[in-house]
Motif scaffolding. Structure first.
Motif, mmCIF file in Angstrom:
data_model
loop_
_atom_site.group_PDB
_atom_site.id
_atom_site.type_symbol
_atom_site.label_atom_id
_atom_site.label_comp_id
_atom_site.label_asym_id
_atom_site.label_seq_id
_atom_site.Cartn_x
_atom_site.Cartn_y
_atom_site.Cartn_z
ATOM 1 N N ASN A 128 -0.766 -2.648 -7.918
ATOM 2 C CA ASN A 128 -0.413 -1.923 -6.494
ATOM 3 C C ASN A 128 -1.617 -1.397 -5.726
ATOM 4 O O ASN A 128 -1.587 -0.550 -4.900
ATOM 5 C CB ASN A 128 0.722 -1.172 -6.449
ATOM 6 C CG ASN A 128 0.575 0.137 -6.948
ATOM 7 O OD1 ASN A 128 -0.091 0.251 -7.985
ATOM 8 N ND2 ASN A 128 1.288 1.060 -6.585
ATOM 9 N N SER A 172 -1.896 -2.236 -2.015
ATOM 10 C CA SER A 172 -0.943 -1.551 -1.241
ATOM 11 C C SER A 172 -1.207 0.041 -1.385
ATOM 12 O O SER A 172 -0.840 0.594 -0.160
ATOM 13 C CB SER A 172 0.548 -1.645 -1.966
ATOM 14 O OG SER A 172 0.754 -2.870 -2.063
ATOM 15 N N ARG A 208 -1.039 -6.287 2.537
ATOM 16 C CA ARG A 208 -1.005 -5.180 1.664
ATOM 17 C C ARG A 208 -2.019 -3.883 2.227
ATOM 18 O O ARG A 208 -1.674 -2.673 2.155
ATOM 19 C CB ARG A 208 -1.188 -5.471 0.224
ATOM 20 C CG ARG A 208 -0.333 -6.311 -0.540
ATOM 21 C CD ARG A 208 -0.712 -6.706 -1.684
ATOM 22 N NE ARG A 208 0.216 -7.520 -2.580
ATOM 23 C CZ ARG A 208 0.208 -8.259 -3.886
ATOM 24 N NH1 ARG A 208 -1.093 -7.954 -4.208
ATOM 25 N NH2 ARG A 208 1.076 -8.840 -4.327
#
Length: 289
Positions: free
Chosen positions: A51, A54, A92
């Motif tokens: 991630n 993100s 993202r």
């Protein structure tokens, strides 16, 4: 500033020598703030870094740094989704455009879908979503073949005191002559170069003598292993950015301090170069553990 900040640790517990796991979002924010203050202006990330994109998006990192991201390996099923995957990365990151878009795997530009994939990269650049396009290299043979086929603008490759394959093959000189931007990664060989020989485990234990010889050379040069590893990459004129990853602000501070060491000639460690992929290619380490 020639240093760039790698961000895989912001999205994954990454690295054979990682002792702290994935970096927390609060510590990531601290690292980004210190990096910006130090003059670092480029972040390296990827669709496949957990991630990471993100986290960078939530911290509005792209408003303060140039960003290079990478598409995941594009097998037959994913090749048609290259544009969609890049759009996911932009969402993202919470941006409309990035500085660089790379293929995470050079082989994608050598397979049956290569021309179509390259056209998709070009289309994103022509539409203004990215400034430079290219690929991430793992070895010089594939990289040189891709450069023969496509007008690459940006390449990322592994480079350190033990792994000079991309120098010895002439690839760096080719990039310089063509105006291809070069980003060097793995300058600490995932931490091997700055590790303790006595603590090496698994298949890396058989390379204790290699690490000991490097560290002895560093003492002769009155450098720490971190200083030597950094200066080796930073002093190469063909390298535009040196990508470093950190797990904490403390580590980043240590690296920033180490960059102040005096320059040294590339030949200082020439006898330590290795073509043993079991040492210089970390992607093989897990298989040999």
């Amino acid at each position: 500033m020639k240093l760039a900040l790698g961000t895989v640790q912001f999205g994954l517990a990454y690295g054979a020598f990682n002792r702290n796991g994935q970096v927390t979002e609060s510590e990531t924010a601290n690292i980004l703030e210190r990096a910006k203050a130090a003059g670092i202006n480029l972040l390296d990330t990827a669709h496949a870094y957990g991630n990471s994109e993100s986290v960078l998006g939530s911290l509005d990192a792209a408003s303060r740094f140039r960003v290079v991201t990478k598409l995941p390996a594009l097998n037959d099923d994913l090749a048609n989704r290259a544009t969609e995957l890049f759009s996911e990365s932009l969402r993202r990151l919470r941006v409309q455009r990035v500085y660089g878009l790379l293929l995470h795997r050079a082989a994608d530009l050598l397979g049956p879908n290569a021309d179509d994939i390259w056209k998709k990269l070009q289309d994103q650049r022509e539409r203004g979503f990215v400034q430079r396009i290219g690929f991430s290299a793992y070895g010089p043979t594939e990289a040189l073949e891709v450069l023969r086929r496509y007008p690459v603008e940006l390449i990322q490759l592994p480079l350190n005191v033990f792994d000079t394959r991309h120098i010895d093959s002439g690839l760096l000189e080719i990039c310089k002559s063509r105006g291809i931007e070069v980003h060097a990664r793995s300058i600490f060989l995932q931490g091997f170069a700055i590790g303790n020989p006595a603590e090496l485990v698994g298949h890396l234990a058989k390379y204790r003598d290699v690490l000991e010889r490097f560290q002895a050379r560093c003492r002769d040069l009155k450098l720490t292993p971190m200083q030597a590893a950094l200066r080796f990459a930073l002093d190469l004129p063909q390298v535009d950015q040196v990508v470093i990853g950190v797990e904490s602000c403390k580590q980043l501070e240590e690296i920033l301090t180490a960059t102040r060491a005096e320059p040294l000639p590339t030949s200082a460690f020439k006898d330590l170069n290795s073509d043993d992929l079991a040492l210089v290619d970390p992607s093989l380490w897990a298989a040999k553990a």
